[in-house]
Design a protein around this motif. Structure first.
Motif, PDB file in Angstrom:
ATOM      1  N   PHE A  62      19.090  23.864  17.599  1.00  0.00           N
ATOM      2  CA  PHE A  62      19.162  22.733  18.510  1.00  0.00           C
ATOM      3  C   PHE A  62      20.635  22.440  18.819  1.00  0.00           C
ATOM      4  CE2 PHE A  62      18.149  18.388  19.996  1.00  0.00           C
ATOM      5  CZ  PHE A  62      17.068  18.707  20.778  1.00  0.00           C
ATOM      6  N   ILE A  63      20.834  21.518  19.722  1.00  0.00           N
ATOM      7  CA  ILE A  63      22.197  21.131  20.096  1.00  0.00           C
ATOM      8  C   ILE A  63      22.876  20.416  18.932  1.00  0.00           C
ATOM      9  CG2 ILE A  63      23.415  19.450  21.551  1.00  0.00           C
ATOM     10  CD1 ILE A  63      21.075  20.361  23.621  1.00  0.00           C
ATOM     11  N   THR A  64      24.109  20.761  18.677  1.00  0.00           N
ATOM     12  CA  THR A  64      24.811  20.117  17.566  1.00  0.00           C
ATOM     13  C   THR A  64      25.620  18.936  18.076  1.00  0.00           C
ATOM     14  OG1 THR A  64      26.749  21.505  17.878  1.00  0.00           O
ATOM     15  CG2 THR A  64      25.031  22.320  16.362  1.00  0.00           C
ATOM     16  N   GLU A  65      26.061  18.137  17.126  1.00  0.00           N
ATOM     17  CA  GLU A  65      26.894  16.967  17.400  1.00  0.00           C
ATOM     18  C   GLU A  65      28.156  17.407  18.157  1.00  0.00           C
ATOM     19  OE1 GLU A  65      26.499  13.533  17.742  1.00  0.00           O
ATOM     20  OE2 GLU A  65      25.331  13.868  15.913  1.00  0.00           O
ATOM     21  N   GLU A  66      28.682  18.535  17.728  1.00  0.00           N
ATOM     22  CA  GLU A  66      29.934  19.037  18.312  1.00  0.00           C
ATOM     23  C   GLU A  66      29.740  19.425  19.773  1.00  0.00           C
ATOM     24  OE1 GLU A  66      31.352  22.284  16.022  1.00  0.00           O
ATOM     25  OE2 GLU A  66      33.304  22.290  17.053  1.00  0.00           O
ATOM     26  N   GLN A  67      28.610  20.114  20.030  1.00  0.00           N
ATOM     27  CA  GLN A  67      28.348  20.553  21.412  1.00  0.00           C
ATOM     28  C   GLN A  67      28.144  19.347  22.319  1.00  0.00           C
ATOM     29  OE1 GLN A  67      25.044  22.922  20.272  1.00  0.00           O
ATOM     30  NE2 GLN A  67      26.179  24.861  20.355  1.00  0.00           N
ATOM     31  N   THR A 114      29.470  21.063  25.787  1.00  0.00           N
ATOM     32  CA  THR A 114      29.392  22.524  25.878  1.00  0.00           C
ATOM     33  C   THR A 114      28.165  22.921  26.694  1.00  0.00           C
ATOM     34  OG1 THR A 114      30.142  22.447  23.593  1.00  0.00           O
ATOM     35  CG2 THR A 114      29.558  24.597  24.465  1.00  0.00           C
ATOM     36  N   ASN A 115      28.299  23.976  27.481  1.00  0.00           N
ATOM     37  CA  ASN A 115      27.200  24.437  28.333  1.00  0.00           C
ATOM     38  C   ASN A 115      26.209  25.283  27.542  1.00  0.00           C
ATOM     39  OD1 ASN A 115      28.451  23.122  30.353  1.00  0.00           O
ATOM     40  ND2 ASN A 115      28.723  24.917  31.679  1.00  0.00           N
ATOM     41  N   VAL A 116      25.431  24.621  26.729  1.00  0.00           N
ATOM     42  CA  VAL A 116      24.377  25.346  26.000  1.00  0.00           C
ATOM     43  C   VAL A 116      23.020  24.805  26.449  1.00  0.00           C
ATOM     44  CG1 VAL A 116      25.711  25.982  23.976  1.00  0.00           C
ATOM     45  CG2 VAL A 116      24.608  23.736  24.091  1.00  0.00           C
ATOM     46  N   VAL A 157      24.510  29.035  28.174  1.00  0.00           N
ATOM     47  CA  VAL A 157      24.078  30.050  27.208  1.00  0.00           C
ATOM     48  C   VAL A 157      22.830  29.507  26.495  1.00  0.00           C
ATOM     49  CG1 VAL A 157      24.691  31.353  25.147  1.00  0.00           C
ATOM     50  CG2 VAL A 157      26.432  30.825  26.855  1.00  0.00           C
ATOM     51  N   VAL A 158      21.800  30.315  26.412  1.00  0.00           N
ATOM     52  CA  VAL A 158      20.581  29.886  25.721  1.00  0.00           C
ATOM     53  C   VAL A 158      20.799  29.989  24.222  1.00  0.00           C
ATOM     54  CG1 VAL A 158      18.138  30.345  25.347  1.00  0.00           C
ATOM     55  CG2 VAL A 158      19.129  30.610  27.630  1.00  0.00           C
ATOM     56  N   ILE A 159      20.645  28.851  23.506  1.00  0.00           N
ATOM     57  CA  ILE A 159      20.844  28.899  22.045  1.00  0.00           C
ATOM     58  C   ILE A 159      19.532  28.655  21.287  1.00  0.00           C
ATOM     59  CG2 ILE A 159      23.267  28.225  22.114  1.00  0.00           C
ATOM     60  CD1 ILE A 159      22.236  25.363  21.295  1.00  0.00           C
ATOM     61  N   GLY A 160      18.460  28.314  22.010  1.00  0.00           N
ATOM     62  CA  GLY A 160      17.210  28.093  21.284  1.00  0.00           C
ATOM     63  C   GLY A 160      16.015  28.003  22.211  1.00  0.00           C
ATOM     64  N   VAL A 161      14.849  28.149  21.614  1.00  0.00           N
ATOM     65  CA  VAL A 161      13.582  27.967  22.342  1.00  0.00           C
ATOM     66  C   VAL A 161      12.736  26.972  21.533  1.00  0.00           C
ATOM     67  CG1 VAL A 161      11.457  29.067  23.139  1.00  0.00           C
ATOM     68  CG2 VAL A 161      13.629  30.284  23.317  1.00  0.00           C
ATOM     69  N   MET A 162      12.217  25.967  22.223  1.00  0.00           N
ATOM     70  CA  MET A 162      11.459  24.933  21.508  1.00  0.00           C
ATOM     71  C   MET A 162      10.067  25.422  21.134  1.00  0.00           C
ATOM     72  SD  MET A 162      13.594  22.517  21.251  1.00  0.00           S
ATOM     73  CE  MET A 162      12.778  21.019  20.744  1.00  0.00           C
ATOM     74  N   GLU A 163       9.480  24.741  20.146  1.00  0.00           N
ATOM     75  CA  GLU A 163       8.105  25.083  19.728  1.00  0.00           C
ATOM     76  C   GLU A 163       7.112  24.675  20.819  1.00  0.00           C
ATOM     77  OE1 GLU A 163       7.337  22.672  16.311  1.00  0.00           O
ATOM     78  OE2 GLU A 163       8.184  20.902  17.245  1.00  0.00           O
ATOM     79  N   GLU A 164       5.955  25.261  20.752  1.00  0.00           N
ATOM     80  CA  GLU A 164       4.909  24.891  21.710  1.00  0.00           C
ATOM     81  C   GLU A 164       4.304  23.571  21.293  1.00  0.00           C
ATOM     82  OE1 GLU A 164       2.014  27.881  22.598  1.00  0.00           O
ATOM     83  OE2 GLU A 164       3.520  29.483  22.438  1.00  0.00           O
ATOM     84  N   LYS A 165       4.183  22.669  22.235  1.00  0.00           N
ATOM     85  CA  LYS A 165       3.613  21.370  21.854  1.00  0.00           C
ATOM     86  C   LYS A 165       2.451  20.963  22.753  1.00  0.00           C
ATOM     87  CE  LYS A 165       5.184  17.364  19.453  1.00  0.00           C
ATOM     88  NZ  LYS A 165       6.087  16.230  19.366  1.00  0.00           N
ATOM     89  N   GLY A 166       2.283  21.670  23.818  1.00  0.00           N
ATOM     90  CA  GLY A 166       1.167  21.338  24.708  1.00  0.00           C
ATOM     91  C   GLY A 166       1.458  20.086  25.506  1.00  0.00           C
ATOM     92  N   VAL A 199      26.701  16.750  29.020  1.00  0.00           N
ATOM     93  CA  VAL A 199      26.869  17.691  30.140  1.00  0.00           C
ATOM     94  C   VAL A 199      26.322  17.062  31.425  1.00  0.00           C
ATOM     95  CG1 VAL A 199      26.205  19.955  31.024  1.00  0.00           C
ATOM     96  CG2 VAL A 199      26.794  19.684  28.617  1.00  0.00           C
ATOM     97  N   ILE A 200      25.132  16.437  31.308  1.00  0.00           N
ATOM     98  CA  ILE A 200      24.557  15.810  32.499  1.00  0.00           C
ATOM     99  C   ILE A 200      25.482  14.689  32.985  1.00  0.00           C
ATOM    100  CG2 ILE A 200      22.670  14.355  33.339  1.00  0.00           C
ATOM    101  CD1 ILE A 200      20.720  16.034  32.122  1.00  0.00           C
ATOM    102  N   LEU A 201      25.958  13.871  32.051  1.00  0.00           N
ATOM    103  CA  LEU A 201      26.777  12.723  32.447  1.00  0.00           C
ATOM    104  C   LEU A 201      28.096  13.161  33.075  1.00  0.00           C
ATOM    105  CD1 LEU A 201      26.200  10.278  29.459  1.00  0.00           C
ATOM    106  CD2 LEU A 201      25.194  10.218  31.745  1.00  0.00           C
ATOM    107  N   LYS A 202      28.775  14.098  32.392  1.00  0.00           N
ATOM    108  CA  LYS A 202      30.145  14.430  32.826  1.00  0.00           C
ATOM    109  C   LYS A 202      30.162  15.479  33.928  1.00  0.00           C
ATOM    110  CE  LYS A 202      32.263  13.194  28.441  1.00  0.00           C
ATOM    111  NZ  LYS A 202      32.552  13.719  27.111  1.00  0.00           N
TER     112      LYS A 202
END
Lengths: 403, 227
Positions: A141-146, A151-153, A187-196, A213-216
């Motif tokens: 998942f996205i980290t605090e740092e990113q 960061t564009n993740v 850059v793709v760093i993860g894929v979420m679980e299926e939740k329906g 990223v959205i804000l800035k």
């Protein structure tokens, strides 16, 4: 003496098994219906409730309020209110809150290789996964740092990953995002679980990127639409709502600028609606109990007439009014209570069948069993009194000469 | 004096018509007597029997049973008197058809508050043995003969050790031989000291008693000791 009278009553019921059963049938069906319906109601209710609490009944939504347009003022939605700083302040000032994440999203076109997909892009912070109980199945998942560094993740929803990277590992791949006139590379760093598709809408085709990223880089402004916060526990959800309300009222000096809805409020409303519904249906089923009572009264009246001579004999041998009264009353009570017991069994079976079909848990509450059973006893008492009194008042001379 | 009947009169209202079933009856019966009340149908003997049996109360007049005035007693008091002091034997036997013979004999004990099933059964067994039915106790009334039914009824009448045995046409549904046996039981009971009043329309049966009270049109026509 009471045992003897009880035995006499039971003897006479077992002597007419079919008739006793038929007159009990009304009570059996009545009690069964009440229990089955109330159980189906609470089963359905608990299913809905559990679906909602899966989202977390300790979730609180904080959104913009809408000011009323009056006296020439135009109604507007207070959007320029919620900042990332305010989120942190809320978290620091409301001890009952454990987490908070901003609500900010946009939508754009995602392009990966030859595939493209128009979808919504959600700005998230690391708390998002705990609050929504929604975690990456692949990668991270996205980290605090990113979030801090914007960061564009990107993390893809399970469905979206399938759209953009069919049968391919998307981790580390690049995705282009076109929003209005902007073009960003992630850059793709993860894929979420299926939740329906749940009460929160379809999460499968969303793309998650750091809120910063959205804000800035996309919106170029510091305001978000609102927050989703999580209380420390379900028990303090109400307290948390109060704390947030207090803080925001002081901070914004205007209660029109924000609106707080807790998951618990929604639950309350749903519980109220389903509760009323099952009460109503249970009431309708209760009417059949009443009809069952009339059936018992009918058969007791027949029985009194039929046994006039027996009543005369008993009176001649020394039975007082109370003896005859209790004999017939116990008979109708025995019928209604035994019918009630059978009805509980029947209702249980019915509820079990329906819950199997409906796929919700079997909920037979003590209250519904107790209420239905005592109501059947009451019915037996109420409808038994008249025939029993009639029997007890018979004149022994007339009763003895009855053919 | 066990029974003191003083100007007993009974009027029934049938709609607007009043029927004077018993016009005037005054007599006394001591303990240990065997009295037959005789008369054709409509003579008022049934009415008199109902009053003597505390099943009904006189319109006017006084009825003392064991020195108690029962002519003004309440329904429940009457029930208690019937239970403790009177043993009934009816023409129709009036046994409970679904109960066993033993249970039938136990019925008065239930209402007299004698506790314990064992104790009740023991008393009932003894009463049944007295009338010679010790071996039929678990049969039902439809499995025994008329004479046996009447013996059960006598056992039931005796079980609470009453002051008075009241028999209403006890041989009316029996053939003459069985009837005679039943009368013999009554005579034997009388010899043991029981007071017996027997209502009948049969002169021959009445002659088995020691005293005959003859009714006609609601009045006592004859009251004499015959043996």
């Amino acid at each position: 003496m009471i045992f003897e009278i009880l035995r006499m009553a039971l003897d006479s019921l077992t002597a007419n098994k079919l008739r006793s059963f038929l007159s009990m049938l009304g009570i059996i069906i009545g009690v069964g219906a009440v229990i089955a319906i109330v159980s189906v109601g609470s089963g359905a209710q608990s299913q809905v409730t559990s679906q909602i609490s899966q989202l977390g009944s300790n979730i609180i939504n904080i959104g913009p309020g809408i000011s009323r347009g009056r006296n020439g003022r135009i109604s507007f939605s207070a959007t320029d209110v919620f900042t990332m700083e305010l989120a942190n302040q809320l978290l620091n000032n409301c001890p009952s809150l454990s987490r908070i994440t901003p609500n900010v999203q946009s939508s754009g076109l995602l392009i990966a290789g030859s595939a493209n997909y128009q979808t919504s892009v959600v700005g998230v912070t690391p708390s998002y996964q705990e609050i929504y109980d929604y975690y990456p199945a692949l990668g991270q998942f996205i980290t605090e740092e990113q979030q801090e560094n914007a960061t564009n993740v990107m993390i893809l929803g399970a469905g979206l990953a399938e759209e953009l990277f069919p049968s391919q590992n998307p981790l580390g791949e690049k995705v282009k995002l076109f929003i209005r006139d902007r073009k960003l590379l992630f850059v793709v760093i993860g894929v979420m679980e299926e939740k329906g598709t749940g009460a929160m809408g379809n999460l499968e085709n969303q793309a998650l990127i750091p809120a910063s990223v959205i804000l800035k880089k996309i919106n170029n402004r510091k305001y978000v639409n609102g927050y989703t916060a999580q209380a420390v526990s379900t028990g303090v959800a109400k307290t948390a709502v109060g704390e947030v309300e207090y803080f925001l009222t002081r901070y914004l000096t205007d209660t029109d600028k924000f609106r707080i809805t807790s998951q618990e409020q929604i639950l309350d409303t749903i519980n109220q609606v389903t509760g009323t519904l099952s009460l109503m249906l249970g009431g309708i089923a209760g009417i059949s109990l009443l009809v069952g009572g009339i059936g018992i009264m009918n058969i007791m009246l027949v029985s009194v007439t039929e046994r006039t001579r027996e009543i005369g004999i008993r009176k001649a041998l020394g039975a007082k009014r109370k003896h005859i009264l209790s004999q017939f009353l116990i008979e109708s009570l025995a019928m209604s209570s035994f019918g009630g017991l059978l009805g509980i069994g029947l209702g249980w079976l019915g509820a079990m069948g329906v819950s199997k079909i409906g796929g919700w848990p079997l909920v037979v509450t003590h209250t519904s069993v107790l209420v239905a059973f005592s109501f059947s006893l009451l019915v037996g008492l109420f409808f038994g009194i008249y025939p029993a009194r009639k029997a007890s008042k018979l004149d022994p001379v007339i009763a003895l000469s009855y053919e | 004096m066990l029974i003191k009947a003083d100007h007993l009169r009974k009027v029934y209202k049938m709609g607007t018509i009043k029927v004077e079933a018993l016009k005037e009856a005054s007599f006394q019966i001591s303990e240990g007597e065997f009295v037959a009340i005789i008369g054709p149908s409509g003579s008022g003997k049934s009415t008199l029997m109902h009053i003597l049996g505390c099943l009904d109360q006189p319109t006017t007049g006084k009825y003392l049973l064991d020195e108690h005035d029962v002519s003004r007693a309440s329904d429940d008091q009457l029930a208690e008197i019937r239970n403790k002091k009177i043993g009934f034997v009816f023409q129709q036997f009036n046994l409970l058809p679904k109960a066993t013979i033993l249970q039938n004999v136990c019925v008065p004990l239930i209402y007299s508050g004698i506790r314990g099933r064992r104790r009740q059964q023991k008393l009932a067994e003894r009463a049944l043995q007295m009338v010679g039915l010790g071996d039929r106790m678990n049969h039902r009334p439809n499995e025994i003969s008329g004479g046996q039914k009447q013996r059960v009824a006598i056992a039931r009448a005796l079980i609470n050790n009453p002051s008075l045995i009241l028999a209403d046409e006890p041989t009316g549904n029996l053939d003459s031989k069985t009837g005679k046996e039943i009368i013999n039981i009554f005579q034997q009971l009388n010899n043991e000291g029981h007071t017996i009043i027997m209502v009948t329309h049969d002169q021959e049966i009445a002659n088995q008693a020691r005293r005959v009270i003859q009714l006609r049109d609601g009045l006592i026509q004859r009251d004499e000791v015959i043996s």
